[in-house]
Design a protein around this motif. Structure first.
Motif, PDB file in Angstrom:
ATOM      1  N   VAL A 194       2.010  -4.492   8.161  1.00 29.75           N
ATOM      2  CA  VAL A 194       2.863  -3.653   7.323  1.00 29.75           C
ATOM      3  C   VAL A 194       3.853  -2.903   8.196  1.00 29.75           C
ATOM      4  N   ARG A 195       5.104  -2.874   7.753  1.00 28.67           N
ATOM      5  CA  ARG A 195       6.121  -1.996   8.310  1.00 28.67           C
ATOM      6  C   ARG A 195       6.422  -0.923   7.272  1.00 28.67           C
ATOM      7  N   ASP A 196       6.731   0.276   7.728  1.00 29.75           N
ATOM      8  CA  ASP A 196       7.111   1.370   6.845  1.00 29.75           C
ATOM      9  C   ASP A 196       6.044   1.624   5.763  1.00 29.75           C
ATOM     10  N   PRO A 197       4.785   1.834   6.147  1.00 31.92           N
ATOM     11  CA  PRO A 197       3.742   2.031   5.127  1.00 31.92           C
ATOM     12  C   PRO A 197       3.994   3.295   4.314  1.00 31.92           C
ATOM     13  N   TYR A 198       3.671   3.224   3.031  1.00 29.82           N
ATOM     14  CA  TYR A 198       3.791   4.389   2.153  1.00 29.82           C
ATOM     15  C   TYR A 198       2.509   4.485   1.331  1.00 29.82           C
ATOM     16  N   ILE A 199       1.904   5.682   1.323  1.00 30.02           N
ATOM     17  CA  ILE A 199       0.627   5.889   0.656  1.00 30.02           C
ATOM     18  C   ILE A 199       0.810   6.817  -0.539  1.00 30.02           C
ATOM     19  N   LEU A 200       0.280   6.417  -1.685  1.00 27.58           N
ATOM     20  CA  LEU A 200       0.243   7.259  -2.878  1.00 27.58           C
ATOM     21  C   LEU A 200      -1.216   7.448  -3.288  1.00 27.58           C
ATOM     22  N   PRO A 201      -1.769   8.650  -3.127  1.00 29.63           N
ATOM     23  CA  PRO A 201      -3.131   8.901  -3.617  1.00 29.63           C
ATOM     24  C   PRO A 201      -3.142   8.960  -5.151  1.00 29.63           C
ATOM     25  N   ASN A 202      -4.124   8.331  -5.757  1.00 27.98           N
ATOM     26  CA  ASN A 202      -4.273   8.351  -7.208  1.00 27.98           C
ATOM     27  C   ASN A 202      -5.526   9.149  -7.549  1.00 27.98           C
ATOM     28  N   PRO A 203      -5.388  10.435  -7.920  1.00 26.98           N
ATOM     29  CA  PRO A 203      -6.566  11.275  -8.146  1.00 26.98           C
ATOM     30  C   PRO A 203      -7.438  10.815  -9.306  1.00 26.98           C
ATOM     31  N   SER A 204      -6.866  10.109 -10.273  1.00 29.65           N
ATOM     32  CA  SER A 204      -7.660   9.685 -11.439  1.00 29.65           C
ATOM     33  C   SER A 204      -8.691   8.625 -11.070  1.00 29.65           C
ATOM     34  N   THR A 205      -8.381   7.811 -10.052  1.00 29.79           N
ATOM     35  CA  THR A 205      -9.322   6.776  -9.604  1.00 29.79           C
ATOM     36  C   THR A 205      -9.872   7.044  -8.212  1.00 29.79           C
ATOM     37  N   ARG A 206      -9.355   8.103  -7.553  1.00 32.47           N
ATOM     38  CA  ARG A 206      -9.718   8.432  -6.169  1.00 32.47           C
ATOM     39  C   ARG A 206      -9.502   7.220  -5.259  1.00 32.47           C
ATOM     40  N   GLU A 207      -8.374   6.553  -5.502  1.00 38.66           N
ATOM     41  CA  GLU A 207      -7.961   5.422  -4.668  1.00 38.66           C
ATOM     42  C   GLU A 207      -6.622   5.757  -4.014  1.00 38.66           C
ATOM     43  N   TYR A 208      -6.390   5.142  -2.870  1.00 39.40           N
ATOM     44  CA  TYR A 208      -5.098   5.227  -2.204  1.00 39.40           C
ATOM     45  C   TYR A 208      -4.361   3.913  -2.424  1.00 39.40           C
ATOM     46  N   TYR A 209      -3.085   4.006  -2.777  1.00 35.50           N
ATOM     47  CA  TYR A 209      -2.253   2.822  -2.921  1.00 35.50           C
ATOM     48  C   TYR A 209      -1.297   2.763  -1.736  1.00 35.50           C
ATOM     49  N   MET A 210      -1.245   1.623  -1.082  1.00 34.05           N
ATOM     50  CA  MET A 210      -0.279   1.386  -0.019  1.00 34.05           C
ATOM     51  C   MET A 210       0.750   0.386  -0.515  1.00 34.05           C
ATOM     52  N   TYR A 211       2.030   0.755  -0.384  1.00 32.44           N
ATOM     53  CA  TYR A 211       3.106  -0.120  -0.846  1.00 32.44           C
ATOM     54  C   TYR A 211       3.808  -0.761   0.348  1.00 32.44           C
ATOM     55  N   LYS A 212       4.122  -2.033   0.214  1.00 29.12           N
ATOM     56  CA  LYS A 212       4.828  -2.754   1.257  1.00 29.12           C
ATOM     57  C   LYS A 212       5.666  -3.864   0.638  1.00 29.12           C
ATOM     58  N   ALA A 213       6.705  -4.273   1.346  1.00 30.83           N
ATOM     59  CA  ALA A 213       7.530  -5.378   0.885  1.00 30.83           C
ATOM     60  C   ALA A 213       6.742  -6.679   0.951  1.00 30.83           C
ATOM     61  N   GLY A 214       7.087  -7.616   0.073  1.00 31.12           N
ATOM     62  CA  GLY A 214       6.391  -8.893   0.072  1.00 31.12           C
ATOM     63  C   GLY A 214       7.140  -9.943  -0.715  1.00 31.12           C
ATOM     64  N   ASP A 215       6.740 -11.186  -0.523  1.00 32.65           N
ATOM     65  CA  ASP A 215       7.275 -12.307  -1.298  1.00 32.65           C
ATOM     66  C   ASP A 215       6.400 -12.467  -2.541  1.00 32.65           C
ATOM     67  N   VAL A 216       7.043 -12.459  -3.710  1.00 35.46           N
ATOM     68  CA  VAL A 216       6.301 -12.503  -4.974  1.00 35.46           C
ATOM     69  C   VAL A 216       6.946 -13.535  -5.902  1.00 35.46           C
ATOM     70  N   LYS A 217       6.312 -13.756  -7.037  1.00 33.65           N
ATOM     71  CA  LYS A 217       6.873 -14.622  -8.068  1.00 33.65           C
ATOM     72  C   LYS A 217       7.296 -13.760  -9.252  1.00 33.65           C
ATOM     73  N   ASN A 218       8.451 -14.077  -9.837  1.00 33.29           N
ATOM     74  CA  ASN A 218       8.897 -13.354 -11.014  1.00 33.29           C
ATOM     75  C   ASN A 218       8.279 -13.968 -12.276  1.00 33.29           C
ATOM     76  N   LYS A 219       8.679 -13.461 -13.436  1.00 29.20           N
ATOM     77  CA  LYS A 219       8.088 -13.931 -14.693  1.00 29.20           C
ATOM     78  C   LYS A 219       8.384 -15.401 -14.971  1.00 29.20           C
ATOM     79  N   GLN A 220       9.459 -15.893 -14.362  1.00 27.34           N
ATOM     80  CA  GLN A 220       9.808 -17.309 -14.536  1.00 27.34           C
ATOM     81  C   GLN A 220       9.072 -18.204 -13.540  1.00 27.34           C
ATOM     82  N   GLY A 221       8.251 -17.587 -12.677  1.00 26.74           N
ATOM     83  CA  GLY A 221       7.488 -18.357 -11.703  1.00 26.74           C
ATOM     84  C   GLY A 221       8.258 -18.702 -10.448  1.00 26.74           C
TER      85      GLY A 221
END
Length: 334
Positions: free
Chosen positions: A35-62
């Motif tokens: 990961v480059r440029d990690p960003y963490i968002l704590p979610n108090p409702s689930t007591r989980e940490y979310y880490m966001y990063k850039a990635g290659d994904v598929k859109n709704k059209q596949g």
């Protein structure tokens, strides 16, 4: 039982289609997660940490597009993912790649700040310098921290005339601002800027204001180029109100050839400054682009990527931070 399995499969496929779940996820140790440029968002409702990063994904059209993925963790050590939270719309002004995704909570909604890149050159390449291509920060919105994040429009929130990146959110007296970096590639001595946003973050609300240049920090020694110029980088800004009420900003540049994190403080306490650069760096061992968050136990933590090297060796680092009221002090690895 048969119908329950069919219904479960239907729900999974629906989540994949809506962009809330990746088709294949895994569990990975933080030491093995690129990961480059990690960003963490704590979610108090689930007591989980979310880490966001850039990635290659598929859109709704596949189809394969550039996007943003999230990983989840209970302890900041073992992560599950990737979960697709954003896929770049095919009619967007910039197709990617994406840099420095951040997710902020604002008025009960979630906002993705992402640096969007294009291959379109606006100026002839110069020897020893990167390509002069269009890039800027764009904001997307969602009802959930897991997306799907959708655009306000096809265009960035930073001026199209600027090579801009690394936008982050700061709210002062109820007014939202985006603080971002005006790229050194375009102006040689990179700057930090602030632009007021409309109350719903849908667009800028006024012209950007320059906060400071990278060269204003004595520790930012710059990089020499073959043509004799010295460039100064501004990267990875993030703001923090200290326990004494002092407004601090961490940001990254280069110190003697190594990526580093410094601290600036606002002389007036306002995001508009003026900003005073502190002499000592927070971290200068070839790591940077940091952000701060609190654990569910109340610890203030700095995360950034290190080493700052090509080839996939970058990893998220977690250091406990002491807030002295006047500045930030690195205490040690979490």
């Amino acid at each position: 039982m048969f119908f329950r399995k069919i219904f479960t499969l239907y729900l999974v496929l629906l989540l994949i289609y809506s962009g809330n779940l990746s088709a294949q996820t895994e569990t990975v140790d933080v030491k093995d997660l690129y990961v480059r440029d990690p960003y963490i968002l704590p979610n108090p409702s689930t007591r989980e940490y979310y880490m966001y990063k850039a990635g290659d994904v598929k859109n709704k059209q596949g189809r394969d597009v550039k996007g943003v993925v999230a990983y989840k963790s209970k302890d900041l050590k073992t992560w599950s993912g990737p979960y697709t939270v954003f896929a770049t719309p095919e009619d967007n002004w910039a197709p990617g790649p994406i840099w420095a995704p951040e997710v902020h909570v604002y008025k009960g909604k979630y906002y993705l700040f992402a640096t969007m890149n294009t291959p379109v050159q606006w100026k002839k390449k110069e020897e020893g310098w990167p390509d002069f291509t269009h890039r800027g920060t764009q904001i997307f919105r969602a009802d959930s921290p897991m997306g799907p994040f959708l655009p306000f429009s096809q265009f960035p929130h930073t001026p199209m005339s600027e090579m801009a990146l690394d936008g982050t959110l700061w709210v002062e007296n109820g007014v939202p601002y985006m603080i971002y970096c005006h790229e050194w590639v375009q102006i040689t001595d990179g700057t930090m800027k602030a632009v007021r946003l409309k109350p719903d973050l849908s667009a800028p609300d006024g012209a950007p204001i320059r906060l400071f240049n990278a060269s204003s920090a004595s520790w930012s020694t710059g990089s020499k180029h073959k043509d004799g110029r010295t460039s100064y980088v501004t990267d990875g800004c993030f703001l923090h109100k200290s326990k004494s009420g002092k407004l601090l900003m961490i940001w990254s540049s280069f110190k003697n050839g190594k990526y580093a994190i410094g601290v600036a403080s606002s002389y007036t306490g306002s995001v508009l400054g003026p900003w005073v650069q502190q002499e000592e760096t927070l971290f200068d061992q070839h790591g940077g682009h940091g952000m701060l968050f609190r654990t569910f136990e109340g610890k203030l933590v700095l995360t950034f990527h290190s080493p700052n090297s090509p080839g996939g060796s970058e990893r998220a680092q977690f250091y406990e931070i002491e807030d002295t009221g006047e500045t930030l002090v690195l205490k040690g690895l979490l």
